[in-house]
Structures are given as C-alpha cells and as structure tokens.
Design an enzyme around this catalytic site. Structure first.
Site, short mmCIF file in Angstrom:
data_model
loop_
_atom_site.label_atom_id
_atom_site.label_comp_id
_atom_site.label_asym_id
_atom_site.label_seq_id
_atom_site.Cartn_x
_atom_site.Cartn_y
_atom_site.Cartn_z
N GLU A 18 25.37 24.46 32.10
CA GLU A 18 25.89 25.61 32.86
C GLU A 18 25.19 26.92 32.51
OE1 GLU A 18 30.15 25.49 32.29
OE2 GLU A 18 30.34 23.62 33.41
N ASN B 44 22.12 20.39 32.83
CA ASN B 44 23.35 19.98 33.52
C ASN B 44 24.07 21.20 34.09
OD1 ASN B 44 25.21 17.71 34.00
ND2 ASN B 44 26.60 18.73 32.57
N HIS C 15 31.84 18.26 40.40
CA HIS C 15 33.29 18.49 40.49
C HIS C 15 33.55 18.93 41.92
CE1 HIS C 15 33.81 17.91 36.23
NE2 HIS C 15 32.87 18.79 35.98
N GLU D 283 29.54 14.29 36.08
CA GLU D 283 30.96 14.58 35.80
C GLU D 283 31.80 14.45 37.07
OE1 GLU D 283 31.45 18.35 33.75
OE2 GLU D 283 29.67 18.01 32.51
N ASP E 189 34.29 14.16 39.90
CA ASP E 189 35.69 14.05 40.31
C ASP E 189 35.82 14.72 41.68
OD1 ASP E 189 35.83 16.83 39.51
OD2 ASP E 189 36.57 16.24 37.54
C1 XIL Z 1 36.27 19.91 30.15
C2 XIL Z 1 37.15 18.81 29.58
O1 XIL Z 1 37.37 17.85 30.57
C3 XIL Z 1 38.45 19.39 29.10
O2 XIL Z 1 39.20 18.40 28.40
C4 XIL Z 1 38.21 20.58 28.17
O3 XIL Z 1 39.44 21.17 27.83
C5 XIL Z 1 37.31 21.58 28.84
O4 XIL Z 1 36.11 20.96 29.24
N1 XIL Z 1 32.08 21.09 32.82
C6 XIL Z 1 31.69 20.46 31.67
C7 XIL Z 1 32.68 19.70 30.87
O5 XIL Z 1 30.49 20.42 31.38
O6 XIL Z 1 32.39 19.72 29.49
C8 XIL Z 1 34.09 20.21 31.11
O7 XIL Z 1 34.99 19.35 30.42
C9 XIL Z 1 34.39 20.28 32.58
C10 XIL Z 1 33.44 21.20 33.28
#
Ligand code: XIL
Length: 473
Positions: free
Chosen positions: A163, A205, A240, A268, A270
């Site tokens: 990020e 990422n 996401h 990641e 979802d």
């Molecule tokens: C999130 C986790 O899922 C949570 O449990 C934690 O509290 C915060 O981080 N982007 C990312 C991940 O790169 O590391 C994040 O994970 C979600 C967003």
C-alpha cells in the site's frame, strides 16, 4: 520451496491432461468422475495457488478450521502474524512463535506460503515511525534480513512493500516511510529482500489497483523501475471488492503487468455486500468470484488467488466497513457458499464441492468400496489424475465414537505418496499406514473427516483406488 516446486512440476502435466479432456475428444466420460472436488485439488491440477489468510488462534484452537484450511487450500498467508508489530514489537526483539505456527502448519500439510508483509505504514510499531532517516533505513534492513532469513526456503514469496500508493489520483502515499526516507525506501526494501532470500518471489502489493486507473498507473511506473533492476517478480492485487464491481478492465490491467515480465497474484480477495445477504446477492457474488478466478486461471503468469479469510465471520470486512460483510467462500458453519462452487468450477473442478453431489463417489472406477462392519470406514477417490501422478481425497467415517483412527492399504502398482495433508504415519511405501492428525481424530458416530495426498505413478498408468482398512485407534 522444494515441495512446492515438486507440486508445480506435477501439476503442469495435470493441466495438459485436463486440457485434452476439455477438447472433448472422447475422454470426457473417463474424466467426469475424476474431476477435482476441492479447491485445492482443482488448483493443483492447473498449477495455481489457492490460498487463504489464516488466524493463528483459530489454527491452534479450532479443529474444523484447521481441517478445512488443510483440505481446501494449497497456500497460506498469515493474516497478521508476519506483520512488523507481530514479529518485531521492540527494536531488535523478534517474536516468531505465531509466524512459526503458520509456516509449520503449511509444511505439515504440503502448502506453500505467501509472506505478508515487510514494509507497511500500518501495524508497524511506533518505535519505527519515530526514527530519523538513517536509523529508519537500518531498522528496515535489519527487519527484512531477519525475517526473510528465518523463513528462507520455507516462504515462497513476499509482499515486500504494501500500500505505498495513495487513493489520491495516483500520488505516493504520505506515510512515515515516504516522509522520512523519500521514495527510495521502496528500492531499499526490494534490494534488501532480494539479497536476503534470492529464491523468494518478491511482490509489490496494493488495493484498488485491479482496474486500469491512476493508482494502478503509479504501481505500473514503480514496477517498471524495480523490474529493470531485477528486484521485483510480481504485483499483488489485493482485490477487496464490492458486490457487482469487478472492474471491466481487470483482465487487461493484469495483462499489462504480465507484459512487463512480471507475475500477478490476487492476494487478499473478498467481495463484500450489504448484510444480511439474500439469495440474489449470493448468486451475484458467485458470479463475481467466478470472474476473478477465471481471469487468474486463464493468465499463465497469475501465480494464484488468496482469499482473505476462511468463513464470513472470520473476515476483517464487517469490522472495517460496517454494515457490510458475507464476503468469503464459507458460511460460519463451514458449509460452502455459492461463491465456493463458482471458484471450484472456474478452477476446473466439478460439481458443488459438497460430498452428496460429488461425482467421484458414484463412479466405481475411481472410488474404492467401503468395507462394512468396522468402527470406521474409509474410502479413497481420485480427484485429479495426470500422466505421472494424481491427487486423492479420502473420507474417514466414524461408525462409533472415535478418539482416533488408523488407515492402511497397499498400492497394487507403482503408486507412491509424495505428500499428504491431514494424515500422519508411514505413508510413502507400497503399504501405507496412516493415522489421524491431532486435530481430526475425535469423531462422533456418524461424523466424517477428510484427508488428502498426491501420488507419483508410472507415466500413463491408471491411478488405482485400493480398498482401505480403517480401525479405531
Ligand atoms: C487486516 C486484517 O485482516 C485484520 O485482522 C487486521 O486487524 C488489519 O489488517 N490490506 C492488507 C491486510 O494488506 O494486511 C489487511 O489485513 C487488510 C487490508
């Protein structure tokens, strides 16, 4: 790493077999009963990672969670356990027990690990954030060296930076890293990671870069620079996503990174919706998951997909985006959502993934007959064969309350187990003597559990399905 490479080699042959079947040249009947019925077997067969972000506490304390993670996925990512605040909470004071738990679990179950993450603006302790440029550089280099060296050969790939681009028209993120070290912090991180573990694949990422937009343009510019120095291997698209909003440019956008000579990965995934979910929304979600999976399945340089959590109630989404959720592949009771079936099918697997509709169980050619009358029964089925190997799934059913079980069979031919999950014992010889793992031995009468394994076999020979003797332990 070695295990993973072996798995990859085997599955390339499998992909050829499936492609032949897909051509419809008279093999469809033969292969219909052998279609993969888990995400893991389906992904293995096409040489992709199907990963899940895991929570250490649940992995340690919840047997059904463990069993599902081991059965359905061939890759793991620590949801939090490898972040800086978990691995180096104080300067030079490293705590690896949680990360070790995950890497050990992956190794026990023949899974690869995608590491997450070295350098991020979040979940990084305040002692790092307050350092001056020289000290911050030293801390970063020490952190990456220590963590990468510890898991060298065991973690296959790393999100080196996470990020680093903002949501503001593609500008760099105004983080303490950028403010203190300047944009060069990214190069320093990648150079350090490359030197620390030259065999690991290194990823940049980020989120909201799935489509072609100002933010992904900036990632593209950074990726070009890092790739030209040979310190970047891939781009991670967090994904996401919001229901119905898979970007129309996603495939073309991933392709432009592949055209740079890079791998891409959905890191990641979802897909959230306004809760509670109704049937139409779950159907739309399945469509969205299918689309994302197809994009990765069809791109040879897409290394795989990681979903960000196992069940809807394991997800970070409801806590972060209130009023939304239901974002993953499993319901809270571990039953499979329509999205699960969509992912399974897009990976080339068959049916719904639910045992009652698994074609393999009704195909006598690929399923061993269960012996009757004992305290437990076990059956094998071939979930995906290829020329020189196959993936099997096995079901152990308790006919009485069990505190453990043992299984044994003898291969009639050259078949030998190369790696196995959710089963322990003496597994690699002509006669297999297996037993439950600590987490899947306790079964009430009528309950079942599963384990799985890959075999090697003589080129072109049929993967046989021996009868299994199951006894209470
Ligand atoms: C999130 C986790 O899922 C949570 O449990 C934690 O509290 C915060 O981080 N982007 C990312 C991940 O790169 O590391 C994040 O994970 C979600 C967003």
């Amino acid at each position: 790493m070695l295990l993973n490479r072996q798995r990859r080699r085997a599955v390339i042959a499998g992909a050829v077999t499936l492609a032949t079947a897909a051509l419809g040249i008279g093999l469809s009947t033969q292969f219909a009963g052998a279609q993969a019925t888990t995400l893991r077997a389906a992904a293995d067969a096409i040489g992709k990672d199907i990963g899940v972000a895991v929570d250490v506490n649940k992995l340690q304390n919840n047997a059904e969670y463990r069993n599902t993670v081991a059965t359905e996925f061939n890759s793991l990512t620590a949801e939090n356990a490898m972040k800086w605040d978990a691995t180096e909470p104080q300067d030079g004071n490293y705590t690896f027990s949680q990360a070790d738990t995950i890497v050990n679990f992956a190794e026990d179950n023949g899974q690869s690990v995608h590491g997450h993450t070295f350098v991020w603006h979040a979940q990084t302790p305040s002692w790092v954030q307050g350092l001056d440029a020289t000290a911050m550089r030293t801390a970063m280099v020490d952190h990456i060296n220590t963590v990468a060296n510890r898991y060298e050969g065991r973690v296959d790939s790393w999100d080196v930076v996470n990020e680093v681009v903002s949501d503001n028209n593609g500008a760099m993120r105004d983080s303490f890293w950028l403010r203190t070290m300047g944009e060069g912090f990214i190069t320093t991180a990648f150079q350090t990671a490359r030197a620390a573990d030259p065999n690991a694949d290194l990823y940049i990422n980020d989120y909201s870069i799935e489509g072609d937009n100002a933010k992904s343009d900036t990632i593209y510019r950074i990726a070009q620079g890092l790739k030209s120095q040979n310190i970047l291997d891939g781009v991670g698209f967090q994904s996401h996503l919001i229901l119905g909003q898979v970007p129309s440019t996603m495939e073309a956008n991933l392709q432009r990174f592949v055209d740079l000579g890079l791998k891409v990965r959905i890191t990641e995934l979802d897909i959230r919706l306004n809760t509670p979910a109704d049937a139409n929304e779950l159907a739309q979600q399945a469509e969205d998951y299918r689309r994302v999976t197809e994009i990765c399945a069809e791109l040879a340089d897409c290394s795989g997909i990681t979903v960000w959590g196992l069940r809807d109630n394991d997800s970070w989404v409801p806590g972060t985006f209130p009023g939304t959720g239901a974002a993953l592949l499993f319901f809270e009771d571990y039953s499979k959502k329509p999205a699960y079936t969509a992912v399974l099918n897009a990976l080339g697997g068959g049916g719904t993934g639910n045992p009652t509709t698994t074609p393999a169980t009704s195909d006598p050619a690929t399923t061993s007959p269960p012996p009757t009358g004992s305290g437990c029964t076990a059956t094998l089925s071939v979930s995906s064969p290829w020329n020189t190997g196959a993936t099997y799934s096995a079901t152990v059913k308790a006919n009485q309350n069990l505190n453990g079980w043992k299984v044994t069979w003898t291969w009639p031919g050259s078949e030998r187990i190369s790696n196995a999950w959710s089963v322990t014992g003496t597994l690699t010889g002509a006669t297999v003597n297996g037993a439950n793992e600590s987490y899947n031995g306790t079964l009430a009468a009528g309950q079942s559990t599963t384990f799985g394994f890959n075999i090697t076999k003589a080129d072109g020979s049929t993967a046989s399905v021996p009868t299994v003797t199951c006894t209470p332990a």
